[in-house]
Design an enzyme around this catalytic site. Structure first.
Site, PDB file in Angstrom:
ATOM      1  N   LYS A 165       2.867   3.189   5.231  1.00 44.01           N
ATOM      2  CA  LYS A 165       2.692   2.514   3.934  1.00 44.01           C
ATOM      3  C   LYS A 165       3.651   3.142   2.952  1.00 44.01           C
ATOM      4  O   LYS A 165       4.002   4.324   3.081  1.00 44.01           O
ATOM      5  CB  LYS A 165       1.257   2.693   3.439  1.00 44.01           C
ATOM      6  CG  LYS A 165       0.829   1.648   2.447  1.00 44.01           C
ATOM      7  CD  LYS A 165       0.457   0.383   3.168  1.00 44.01           C
ATOM      8  CE  LYS A 165      -0.122  -0.667   2.258  1.00 44.01           C
ATOM      9  NZ  LYS A 165      -0.653  -1.784   3.056  1.00 44.01           N
TER      10      LYS A 165
HETATM   11  P1  NAD Z   1      -1.307  -9.897  -4.821  1.00 42.67           P
HETATM   12  O1  NAD Z   1      -0.664  -8.910  -5.725  1.00 42.67           O
HETATM   13  O2  NAD Z   1      -0.579 -11.118  -4.390  1.00 42.67           O
HETATM   14  O3  NAD Z   1      -2.700 -10.415  -5.472  1.00 42.67           O
HETATM   15  C1  NAD Z   1      -3.695  -9.573  -5.945  1.00 42.67           C
HETATM   16  C2  NAD Z   1      -4.718 -10.436  -6.689  1.00 42.67           C
HETATM   17  O4  NAD Z   1      -5.846  -9.634  -7.061  1.00 42.67           O
HETATM   18  C3  NAD Z   1      -4.185 -11.034  -7.988  1.00 42.67           C
HETATM   19  O5  NAD Z   1      -4.738 -12.321  -8.151  1.00 42.67           O
HETATM   20  C4  NAD Z   1      -4.750 -10.108  -9.054  1.00 42.67           C
HETATM   21  O6  NAD Z   1      -4.889 -10.751 -10.320  1.00 42.67           O
HETATM   22  C5  NAD Z   1      -6.094  -9.811  -8.440  1.00 42.67           C
HETATM   23  N1  NAD Z   1      -6.761  -8.614  -8.942  1.00 42.67           N
HETATM   24  C6  NAD Z   1      -6.259  -7.382  -9.104  1.00 42.67           C
HETATM   25  N2  NAD Z   1      -7.210  -6.569  -9.582  1.00 42.67           N
HETATM   26  C7  NAD Z   1      -8.335  -7.327  -9.693  1.00 42.67           C
HETATM   27  C8  NAD Z   1      -9.650  -7.090 -10.119  1.00 42.67           C
HETATM   28  N3  NAD Z   1      -9.984  -5.910 -10.566  1.00 42.67           N
HETATM   29  N4  NAD Z   1     -10.553  -8.108 -10.077  1.00 42.67           N
HETATM   30  C9  NAD Z   1     -10.196  -9.321  -9.638  1.00 42.67           C
HETATM   31  N5  NAD Z   1      -8.958  -9.614  -9.232  1.00 42.67           N
HETATM   32  C10 NAD Z   1      -8.051  -8.632  -9.271  1.00 42.67           C
HETATM   33  O7  NAD Z   1      -1.798  -9.036  -3.581  1.00 42.67           O
HETATM   34  P2  NAD Z   1      -2.131  -9.552  -2.113  1.00 42.67           P
HETATM   35  O8  NAD Z   1      -0.913  -9.446  -1.286  1.00 42.67           O
HETATM   36  O9  NAD Z   1      -2.885 -10.836  -2.187  1.00 42.67           O
HETATM   37  O10 NAD Z   1      -3.100  -8.371  -1.615  1.00 42.67           O
HETATM   38  C11 NAD Z   1      -4.457  -8.319  -2.001  1.00 42.67           C
HETATM   39  C12 NAD Z   1      -5.156  -7.272  -1.150  1.00 42.67           C
HETATM   40  O11 NAD Z   1      -5.016  -7.616   0.239  1.00 42.67           O
HETATM   41  C13 NAD Z   1      -4.619  -5.843  -1.274  1.00 42.67           C
HETATM   42  O12 NAD Z   1      -5.692  -4.945  -1.066  1.00 42.67           O
HETATM   43  C14 NAD Z   1      -3.639  -5.748  -0.116  1.00 42.67           C
HETATM   44  O13 NAD Z   1      -3.418  -4.412   0.284  1.00 42.67           O
HETATM   45  C15 NAD Z   1      -4.404  -6.540   0.929  1.00 42.67           C
HETATM   46  N6  NAD Z   1      -3.596  -7.074   2.029  1.00 42.67           N
HETATM   47  C16 NAD Z   1      -2.548  -7.941   1.782  1.00 42.67           C
HETATM   48  C17 NAD Z   1      -1.830  -8.464   2.853  1.00 42.67           C
HETATM   49  C18 NAD Z   1      -0.728  -9.469   2.648  1.00 42.67           C
HETATM   50  O14 NAD Z   1      -0.226 -10.004   3.660  1.00 42.67           O
HETATM   51  N7  NAD Z   1      -0.338  -9.783   1.427  1.00 42.67           N
HETATM   52  C19 NAD Z   1      -2.152  -8.090   4.170  1.00 42.67           C
HETATM   53  C20 NAD Z   1      -3.228  -7.218   4.379  1.00 42.67           C
HETATM   54  C21 NAD Z   1      -3.946  -6.732   3.293  1.00 42.67           C
END
Ligand code: NAD
Length: 421
Positions: A111
């Site tokens: 990471k």
């Molecule tokens: P992103 O930045 O595209 O979206 C994050 C979303 O969460 C946004 O809508 C933001 O406004 C919202 N958010 C942030 N803090 C918040 C809160 N306190 N309450 C409510 N909403 C909140 O990120 P993403 O890529 O969608 O990733 C989201 C999660 O999934 C993270 O934990 C990331 O590590 C995990 N993840 C992502 C992927 C991927 O392929 N993108 C894969 C595995 C895990």
């Protein structure tokens, strides 16, 4: 450590380590091997000088932690956030090792992160930060070493910059150096939707266990970024009733179901779900505690803790985000009979299609989207049943089962290689 309420329970690393210790003990692993598997292989700290648009020179801290390369090159996202810490990256890197092992793909875990506030940076500043970070860690990444991908606040464009910087240094184009790239630059069809799709596939399997239909199933999603919005769209199209969604600004709720295509259009303009006319407004934390069949946290870590776990009413918890639940909350959810699909299984669709992207780049031959989705389903369904079966056989909850299965697989590879001999 950051939680939504600002409370302090366990950091991402402490949560990972606590679960690892329980699983390793149940597996009766040798103490030396346990210590080896718990410890990251390499931790890189860089200090990145960048000229800002104002002409001022600023220095940003960046990290890359490579937890394991026992089963193949390390793999994992890069996140940009003012709250990134080495400890958080260390925990998430280890989780990547276990996640890749759960879905049985030939990668270890890594990471990365940069301490910065992307909301306050221009595109030019983001590009310069990304390129300099890449140059600093260049000796340690690459298709055979460590393959970055997007995570919080990074996207396809960020990956294109990393790929270009890497390629300029090695003097030829190396598309397999990162995944999650734009499709026109060696990205895979279906990658953008993959994490959300994987969450749906895992939830579908849980429904089958309970003999439920999608059409009778209410879903609440916290977070409307890549994972949350894609999960919402795909689950809506498949017949699920999405009754609540939120983002960092707040949430919206409608027990009759939200019109997700209309919401997606609304978000395109307003950049937030807040204010969408098709539902009532609701708070970020409040939304987690509403009556629903499925709760899908897809925002950030440590949102379900010992403080609110008693009030979670969902029957199924599909963890789209990394580490949304703390270990003390796990115990409460387990006692209350919530069926937890742990993050290292539920959100593994992203890294699985990243694996397909890496394979396609190395082959120079690209698959149609249907084939990507079909192969994703195949691996996710197999992993779901492996975890649930492992849990039943060893009388442990799904989270510990996923860890045990993953640690067992990595330990086996380590023993076969003889690293540990
Ligand atoms: P992103 O930045 O595209 O979206 C994050 C979303 O969460 C946004 O809508 C933001 O406004 C919202 N958010 C942030 N803090 C918040 C809160 N306190 N309450 C409510 N909403 C909140 O990120 P993403 O890529 O969608 O990733 C989201 C999660 O999934 C993270 O934990 C990331 O590590 C995990 N993840 C992502 C992927 C991927 O392929 N993108 C894969 C595995 C895990």
């Amino acid at each position: 450590m950051s939680t939504v309420e600002g409370e302090s329970e366990l950091s991402v690393y402490e949560s990972m380590a606590a679960r690892f210790d329980v699983a390793a003990q149940k597996l009766n692993l040798d103490p030396g091997l346990t210590n080896y598997l718990r410890t990251p292989n390499r931790e890189i700290i860089v200090h990145i000088p960048v000229i800002m648009d104002s002409g001022k020179l600023e220095v940003f801290d960046g990290y890359r932690v490579q937890h394991s390369i026992a089963r193949g090159p390390s793999k994992g996202g890069v996140r940009y956030s003012p709250t990134v810490t080495l400890d958080e990256i260390r925990g998430l890197a280890a989780e990547m090792t276990w996640k890749c092992a759960v879905v049985n793909i030939p990668f270890g875990g890594a990471k990365g992160g940069i301490v910065c506030d992307p909301q306050r940076l221009s595109q030019g500043e983001l590009e310069r930060i990304t390129r300099r970070y890449t140059a600093e860690i260049l000796d340690y990444i690459g298709p055979e070493r460590d393959v970055p991908a997007p995570d919080m606040n990074t996207n396809e464009q960020t990956m294109a910059w990393i790929m270009d910087t890497y390629s300029m240094h090695v003097r030829h184009t190396v598309t397999a150096s990162v995944t999650g790239k734009p499709v026109d630059l060696g990205g895979s069809l279906g990658r953008r939707q993959a994490t959300g799709r994987g969450c749906m596939i895992a939830t579908d399997q849980a429904l089958k266990r309970f003999g439920r239909q999608r059409e009778q199933t209410r879903v609440i999603i916290q977070g409307f970024g890549n994972v949350g919005s894609q999960a919402a769209r795909l689950m809506y199209e498949a017949g699920y009733k999405i009754i609540g969604v939120s983002d960092i600004n707040g949430g919206i709720f409608n027990t009759h179901g939200l019109d997700i295509p209309a919401l997606l259009e609304f978000v395109k303009e307003s950049k937030t779900v807040k204010g969408f006319p098709g539902g009532e407004s609701i708070g970020n934390m409040e939304i987690l505690e509403q009556e629903t069949d499925v709760l899908l946290p897809a925002a950030t870590e440590s949102v379900i803790t010992s403080k609110n776990a008693e009030r979670i009413k969902a029957r199924i918890l599909t963890e789209g985000a990394n580490s949304p639940t703390t270990p003390p909350a796990d115990d409460i959810l387990f006692e209350r009979g919530v069926f937890v699909i742990p993050d290292i299984l539920a959100n593994a669709g992203g890294v699985t299609v990243s694996y397909f992207e890496w394979v396609q780049d190395r082959q120079g031959y690209f698959w149609p989207e249907g084939m990507v989705n079909e192969r994703l389903k195949h691996l996710m369904v197999a992993a779901f049943h492996d975890v649930v079966r492992y849990g039943e056989q060893n009388n442990v909850n799904n989270r510990i089962a996923a860890y045990m299965l993953a640690i067992d697989r990595v330990a086996f590879s380590v023993k076969l290689r003889g690293i540990y001999a």
